[in-house]
Scaffold this motif. Structure first.
Motif, PDB file in Angstrom:
ATOM      1  N   VAL A 173       0.840  -1.194   0.000  1.00  0.00           N
ATOM      2  CA  VAL A 173       0.000   0.000   0.000  1.00  0.00           C
ATOM      3  C   VAL A 173       0.883   1.255   0.000  1.00  0.00           C
ATOM      4  CG1 VAL A 173      -1.658   1.317   1.352  1.00  0.00           C
ATOM      5  CG2 VAL A 173      -1.948  -1.141   1.116  1.00  0.00           C
ATOM      6  N   GLY A 174       1.936   1.228   0.823  1.00  0.00           N
ATOM      7  CA  GLY A 174       2.850   2.370   0.866  1.00  0.00           C
ATOM      8  C   GLY A 174       3.492   2.637  -0.475  1.00  0.00           C
ATOM      9  N   ALA A 175       3.942   1.573  -1.128  1.00  0.00           N
ATOM     10  CA  ALA A 175       4.579   1.735  -2.437  1.00  0.00           C
ATOM     11  C   ALA A 175       3.596   2.312  -3.438  1.00  0.00           C
ATOM     12  CB  ALA A 175       5.111   0.386  -2.922  1.00  0.00           C
ATOM     13  N   ARG A 176       2.331   1.845  -3.364  1.00  0.00           N
ATOM     14  CA  ARG A 176       1.318   2.348  -4.287  1.00  0.00           C
ATOM     15  C   ARG A 176       1.085   3.849  -4.089  1.00  0.00           C
ATOM     16  NH1 ARG A 176       0.488   1.260  -8.484  1.00  0.00           N
ATOM     17  NH2 ARG A 176      -1.238   2.689  -8.282  1.00  0.00           N
ATOM     18  N   VAL A 177       0.971   4.236  -2.799  1.00  0.00           N
ATOM     19  CA  VAL A 177       0.734   5.648  -2.498  1.00  0.00           C
ATOM     20  C   VAL A 177       1.887   6.495  -3.023  1.00  0.00           C
ATOM     21  CG1 VAL A 177       0.576   7.316  -0.620  1.00  0.00           C
ATOM     22  CG2 VAL A 177      -0.720   5.182  -0.501  1.00  0.00           C
ATOM     23  N   LEU A 178       3.107   6.027  -2.761  1.00  0.00           N
ATOM     24  CA  LEU A 178       4.296   6.757  -3.190  1.00  0.00           C
ATOM     25  C   LEU A 178       4.326   6.887  -4.715  1.00  0.00           C
ATOM     26  CD1 LEU A 178       6.582   7.877  -1.471  1.00  0.00           C
ATOM     27  CD2 LEU A 178       7.956   5.937  -2.201  1.00  0.00           C
ATOM     28  N   LEU A 179       4.031   5.791  -5.405  1.00  0.00           N
ATOM     29  CA  LEU A 179       4.070   5.809  -6.871  1.00  0.00           C
ATOM     30  C   LEU A 179       3.023   6.767  -7.424  1.00  0.00           C
ATOM     31  CD1 LEU A 179       4.625   2.046  -7.638  1.00  0.00           C
ATOM     32  CD2 LEU A 179       6.097   3.914  -8.332  1.00  0.00           C
ATOM     33  N   ASP A 180       1.840   6.795  -6.781  1.00  0.00           N
ATOM     34  CA  ASP A 180       0.788   7.695  -7.238  1.00  0.00           C
ATOM     35  C   ASP A 180       1.172   9.154  -7.021  1.00  0.00           C
ATOM     36  OD1 ASP A 180      -0.836   5.845  -8.246  1.00  0.00           O
ATOM     37  OD2 ASP A 180      -2.252   5.773  -6.566  1.00  0.00           O
ATOM     38  N   GLN A 181       1.773   9.430  -5.839  1.00  0.00           N
ATOM     39  CA  GLN A 181       2.077  10.813  -5.512  1.00  0.00           C
ATOM     40  C   GLN A 181       3.208  11.362  -6.374  1.00  0.00           C
ATOM     41  OE1 GLN A 181       2.884  10.948  -1.369  1.00  0.00           O
ATOM     42  NE2 GLN A 181       0.729  11.259  -0.815  1.00  0.00           N
ATOM     43  N   ARG A 182       4.247  10.550  -6.550  1.00  0.00           N
ATOM     44  CA  ARG A 182       5.433  11.085  -7.220  1.00  0.00           C
ATOM     45  C   ARG A 182       5.356  10.909  -8.720  1.00  0.00           C
ATOM     46  NH1 ARG A 182      10.802  10.302  -4.693  1.00  0.00           N
ATOM     47  NH2 ARG A 182      11.153  11.662  -6.449  1.00  0.00           N
ATOM     48  N   ARG A 183       4.356  10.211  -9.195  1.00  0.00           N
ATOM     49  CA  ARG A 183       4.195   9.960 -10.628  1.00  0.00           C
ATOM     50  C   ARG A 183       5.496   9.473 -11.254  1.00  0.00           C
ATOM     51  NH1 ARG A 183       2.093  14.703 -10.780  1.00  0.00           N
ATOM     52  NH2 ARG A 183      -0.022  14.761 -10.056  1.00  0.00           N
ATOM     53  N   LEU A 184       6.043   8.428 -10.663  1.00  0.00           N
ATOM     54  CA  LEU A 184       7.276   7.848 -11.200  1.00  0.00           C
ATOM     55  C   LEU A 184       6.999   7.226 -12.568  1.00  0.00           C
ATOM     56  CD1 LEU A 184       8.771   6.248  -8.012  1.00  0.00           C
ATOM     57  CD2 LEU A 184       9.722   8.129  -9.325  1.00  0.00           C
ATOM     58  N   PRO A 185       8.026   7.119 -13.378  1.00  0.00           N
ATOM     59  CA  PRO A 185       7.798   6.546 -14.716  1.00  0.00           C
ATOM     60  C   PRO A 185       7.375   5.088 -14.615  1.00  0.00           C
ATOM     61  CG  PRO A 185      10.128   6.719 -14.234  1.00  0.00           C
ATOM     62  CD  PRO A 185       9.417   7.447 -13.140  1.00  0.00           C
ATOM     63  N   ALA A 186       6.657   4.621 -15.617  1.00  0.00           N
ATOM     64  CA  ALA A 186       6.285   3.205 -15.672  1.00  0.00           C
ATOM     65  C   ALA A 186       7.564   2.388 -15.589  1.00  0.00           C
ATOM     66  CB  ALA A 186       5.549   2.904 -16.967  1.00  0.00           C
ATOM     67  N   LEU A 187       7.597   1.448 -14.662  1.00  0.00           N
ATOM     68  CA  LEU A 187       8.869   0.786 -14.384  1.00  0.00           C
ATOM     69  C   LEU A 187       9.313  -0.097 -15.534  1.00  0.00           C
ATOM     70  CD1 LEU A 187       8.517   0.059 -10.612  1.00  0.00           C
ATOM     71  CD2 LEU A 187       9.843   1.819 -11.763  1.00  0.00           C
ATOM     72  N   TYR A 188       8.396  -0.846 -16.097  1.00  0.00           N
ATOM     73  CA  TYR A 188       8.822  -1.719 -17.175  1.00  0.00           C
ATOM     74  C   TYR A 188       7.965  -1.538 -18.400  1.00  0.00           C
ATOM     75  CZ  TYR A 188      12.545  -4.063 -14.959  1.00  0.00           C
ATOM     76  OH  TYR A 188      13.737  -4.327 -14.396  1.00  0.00           O
ATOM     77  N   PRO A 189       8.495  -0.876 -19.392  1.00  0.00           N
ATOM     78  CA  PRO A 189       7.770  -0.821 -20.646  1.00  0.00           C
ATOM     79  C   PRO A 189       7.670  -2.237 -21.213  1.00  0.00           C
ATOM     80  CG  PRO A 189      10.005   0.049 -20.914  1.00  0.00           C
ATOM     81  CD  PRO A 189       9.816  -0.242 -19.459  1.00  0.00           C
ATOM     82  N   VAL A 190       6.463  -2.636 -21.554  1.00  0.00           N
ATOM     83  CA  VAL A 190       6.276  -3.994 -22.059  1.00  0.00           C
ATOM     84  C   VAL A 190       6.864  -4.083 -23.459  1.00  0.00           C
ATOM     85  CG1 VAL A 190       4.576  -5.755 -22.625  1.00  0.00           C
ATOM     86  CG2 VAL A 190       4.181  -4.203 -20.706  1.00  0.00           C
ATOM     87  N   PRO A 191       7.767  -5.057 -23.695  1.00  0.00           N
ATOM     88  CA  PRO A 191       8.380  -5.152 -25.024  1.00  0.00           C
ATOM     89  C   PRO A 191       7.339  -5.419 -26.110  1.00  0.00           C
ATOM     90  CG  PRO A 191       8.933  -7.051 -23.653  1.00  0.00           C
ATOM     91  CD  PRO A 191       8.269  -6.060 -22.770  1.00  0.00           C
ATOM     92  N   ASP A 192       7.540  -4.810 -27.289  1.00  0.00           N
ATOM     93  CA  ASP A 192       6.568  -4.913 -28.373  1.00  0.00           C
ATOM     94  C   ASP A 192       6.475  -6.334 -28.920  1.00  0.00           C
ATOM     95  OD1 ASP A 192       6.187  -2.231 -28.117  1.00  0.00           O
ATOM     96  OD2 ASP A 192       7.781  -1.737 -29.539  1.00  0.00           O
ATOM     97  N   HIS A 193       7.629  -6.885 -29.280  1.00  0.00           N
ATOM     98  CA  HIS A 193       7.603  -8.267 -29.757  1.00  0.00           C
ATOM     99  C   HIS A 193       8.487  -9.101 -28.839  1.00  0.00           C
ATOM    100  CE1 HIS A 193      11.539  -7.515 -31.713  1.00  0.00           C
ATOM    101  NE2 HIS A 193      11.030  -6.331 -31.894  1.00  0.00           N
ATOM    102  N   PRO A 194       8.067 -10.343 -28.592  1.00  0.00           N
ATOM    103  CA  PRO A 194       8.778 -11.152 -27.600  1.00  0.00           C
ATOM    104  C   PRO A 194      10.224 -11.408 -28.008  1.00  0.00           C
ATOM    105  CG  PRO A 194       7.249 -12.485 -28.875  1.00  0.00           C
ATOM    106  CD  PRO A 194       6.972 -11.063 -29.237  1.00  0.00           C
ATOM    107  N   MET A 195      11.092 -11.448 -27.003  1.00  0.00           N
ATOM    108  CA  MET A 195      12.488 -11.755 -27.280  1.00  0.00           C
ATOM    109  C   MET A 195      12.608 -13.232 -27.623  1.00  0.00           C
ATOM    110  SD  MET A 195      14.696  -9.716 -24.495  1.00  0.00           S
ATOM    111  CE  MET A 195      13.507  -9.367 -23.239  1.00  0.00           C
ATOM    112  N   PRO A 196      13.461 -13.593 -28.574  1.00  0.00           N
ATOM    113  CA  PRO A 196      13.639 -15.009 -28.872  1.00  0.00           C
ATOM    114  C   PRO A 196      14.203 -15.734 -27.658  1.00  0.00           C
ATOM    115  CG  PRO A 196      15.287 -13.653 -30.004  1.00  0.00           C
ATOM    116  CD  PRO A 196      14.271 -12.728 -29.420  1.00  0.00           C
ATOM    117  N   MET A 197      13.896 -16.978 -27.506  1.00  0.00           N
ATOM    118  CA  MET A 197      14.388 -17.855 -26.432  1.00  0.00           C
ATOM    119  C   MET A 197      13.659 -17.652 -25.112  1.00  0.00           C
ATOM    120  SD  MET A 197      16.609 -19.827 -27.745  1.00  0.00           S
ATOM    121  CE  MET A 197      17.465 -20.634 -26.406  1.00  0.00           C
ATOM    122  N   LEU A 198      13.168 -16.447 -24.838  1.00  0.00           N
ATOM    123  CA  LEU A 198      12.551 -16.210 -23.537  1.00  0.00           C
ATOM    124  C   LEU A 198      11.274 -17.045 -23.347  1.00  0.00           C
ATOM    125  CD1 LEU A 198      13.583 -14.690 -21.233  1.00  0.00           C
ATOM    126  CD2 LEU A 198      12.218 -12.719 -21.863  1.00  0.00           C
TER     127      LEU A 198
END
Lengths: 166, 329, 95
Positions: B170-195
């Motif tokens: 809950v604390g992390a959520r509040v902090l993230l909402d208040q500080r408007r930190l960047p999205a932590l992980y941009p979802v890759p467009d196409h999957p990496m091979p092997m993964l």
């Protein structure tokens, strides 16, 4: 997709995963707790098919034997080779990068190929873009090794021997 | 002294020196990334140390939570800090924090002296408690003394730990909402091979190993925390592979998963007053099944909370590997 | 007694591979060559250590456990080496 079609497609994979998981449970629980392990394996198989669907790929028994023998002997050789280069006072590295068109079909065969390259002597898989594989070599031209490995992988899956283009 | 003893003590001495050196490196390292990596190696060495001290339970927890999940969280934070450093004119390190740095030394010294004094004040023979605990554990309905302590003798500690975990999220959520930190992980467009292949191989193994640890907890090293950390690690891998899509709408399944552990445990605490004078006492009948149920709920909550802490989003949705929408958690 | 010597020999040689891999990691000039050293030496090193411990353990569950450890470790190692190499290639950074 109809349930029946899904079942016939997923069933072989489900059986293989279940068999491997039974071995894992035997290893972890030392033969105990099958009353929990059995249903757990069933649940895990269902979840796996939902999360990461895989298709069973028939292996060729003789090809499997040859692949394992090749993999073990080449692994040992690869380890000795890289250890020798690392410990050699002059650090002999014959660096060469090649792009090779893969002829193996997309899927498990290609996964095994790319996964194995980095464990075999002098070769490291660097990139795979569509059909183009980039290989980094420290023992001269990696071409011949990759060609042989691709033939072994083709044998493993009982595929017709694929020639290689450069 | 026999050779094997000599070798063992030599190994222990190396371990101690290594731990101190790694801790020093983690604190004084020149870069955030380097420090985090040193901290993760420190966690692994710590796990080896616990194993050497004959505490496989702690070794498992340290490796999975201390080195694994905490390491992933720190790397995540490190990445966010670096991206913030790039966007801001002022580097993160030199930003005035309002607390002078030199305070760290007297504070940690005082804490160290306090701890040493506490350790010293514990009676040498341990008093009557350890003996009573060992005797009680021998006849306990759970064969693993660690689990007996966690879910019976000191169940209140475990209950509060779950509350702490939920509060952290809950604390992390509040902090993230208040500080408007960047999205932590941009979802890759196409999957990496092997993964996808790695995921397909690791998914059944981690799921079953997690369930094994849960099952083993009642009689052998294992339990809800280790199992939850393993399943959480699997969730982190799915997130890194782009198979989870962070969403901003709260999901029912997600909310259920993160609260079911604390909820069920608290419900049990209240209900136990029906058959016992004090809360969190186990009933005469069916105690084993009850413990399994609570442990299972704890495992789910721990796993879901750790994944959501890592992602920093309100909830997650599973993306099918072939781009089909839908799914859960 | 003889099996003990086998275990000692295999584990010692396995550790030697790890040592050589570490030397390679320190001495090799760039990311790609270092990955060569890590993947190959670790594969053989861990394989020999697991084999030695299998002989020492001698029970079916123990052998299965060690086998799973080896296979999972080398698969994770080769995939992560591939991903690191790929990332390095696309980032195109020096070192």
């Amino acid at each position: 997709m109809s349930l029946r079609r899904r079942a016939t497609q997923d069933l072989p994979a489900a059986f293989i995963i279940a068999a491997l998981l039974a071995l894992l449970w035997l290893g972890l629980a030392e033969g105990e707790g099958w009353w929990f392990g059995g249903p757990a394996i069933l649940a895990v198989v269902l979840m796996t098919l939902h999360l990461s669907p895989v298709r069973a790929q028939p292996l060729h028994p003789l090809g499997l034997l040859r692949f394992v023998a090749y993999f073990i002997s080449q692994s040992l050789y690869g380890g000795l080779d890289v250890a020798g280069r690392a410990l050699h006072p002059r650090l002999p590295l014959l660096i060469e990068k090649r792009q090779i068109a893969v002829q193996l079909p997309d899927g498990p065969a290609r996964t095994v190929l790319v996964g194995t390259i980095s464990l075999l002597p002098g070769t490291l898989a660097v990139d795979l873009e569509d059909d183009l594989l980039t290989v980094h070599g420290i023992a001269g031209d990696p071409m011949a090794n990759i060609r042989r490995l691709e033939k072994r992988v083709a044998d493993l899956f009982g595929l017709p021997d694929a020639g290689m283009r450069i | 002294m026999p050779v094997s003893d000599l070798l063992a003590s030599g190994f222990d001495v190396l371990l101690c020196i290594g731990l101190l050196w790694l801790a020093w490196q983690a604190i004084t390292g020149t870069g955030l990334f380097r420090s985090v990596v040193m901290f993760m190696v420190f966690g692994l060495m710590m796990a080896v140390t616990w194993a050497r001290l004959g505490s496989p339970d702690l070794a498992l927890a340290e490796a999975a939570i201390g080195a694994g999940i905490t390491g992933a969280l720190l790397l995540n934070a490190c990445r966010a800090a670096v991206s913030e450093m790039r966007s801001d004119e002022q580097p993160l390190r030199d930003r005035p924090s309002g607390v002078p740095k030199w305070l760290a030394l007297p504070l940690s010294l005082a804490a160290g002296v306090g701890l040493a004094w506490l350790m010293h004040s514990i009676p040498r023979d341990g008093g009557p408690t350890p003996e009573a605990a060992i005797k009680a554990a021998e006849t306990h309905f759970l064969d693993n003394p660690i689990t007996s302590v966690l879910l019976d003798f000191r169940a209140i500690d475990t209950l509060l730990e779950m509350a702490v975990l939920l509060l952290a999220l809950v604390g992390a959520r509040v902090l993230l909402d208040q500080r408007r930190l960047p999205a932590l992980y941009p979802v890759p467009d196409h999957p990496m091979p092997m993964l996808p292949s790695l995921l397909a191989m690791i998914t059944p193994v981690l799921l079953l190993t997690g369930l094994y640890l849960f099952w083993a907890g009642s009689h052998a090293p294992g339990g809800a925390f280790q199992a939850g950390a393993l399943l959480g690690a699997l969730g982190v891998m799915y997130q890194l592979a782009g198979r989870f899509t962070p969403t901003h709408e709260p999901g029912t399944v997600n909310a259920l998963l993160i609260t079911v552990g604390l909820g069920l445990f608290s419900l049990f605490a209240c209900l136990s007053l029906l058959w016992a004078p004090a809360p969190l006492s186990h009933p005469e009948q069916g105690a084993y099944a009850l413990v399994l149920l609570i442990e299972f709920a704890l495992m789910l909550s721990i796993a879901a909370t750790l994944v959501l802490l890592f992602v920093g989003s309100r909830s997650l949705q599973l993306r099918r590997s072939t781009n089909h929408p839908g799914g859960r958690q | 007694m003889l099996t003990d010597w086998w275990t000692i020999a295999l584990v010692t040689v396995g550790c030697a591979f790890f040592l050589a891999g570490t030397v390679g990691l320190l001495r090799f000039p760039d990311v790609h060559t270092r990955l060569h050293a890590l993947t190959k030496a670790d594969n053989v090193g861990l394989g020999l250590i697991c084999l030695g411990l299998m002989i020492h353990d001698g029970t079916l569950p123990g052998i299965l456990r060690l086998g799973f450890i080896w296979i999972l470790a080398i698969f994770a190692a080769t995939v992560s080496a591939f991903l690191i190499a790929r990332w390095h290639e696309s980032a195109g950074t020096e070192d």
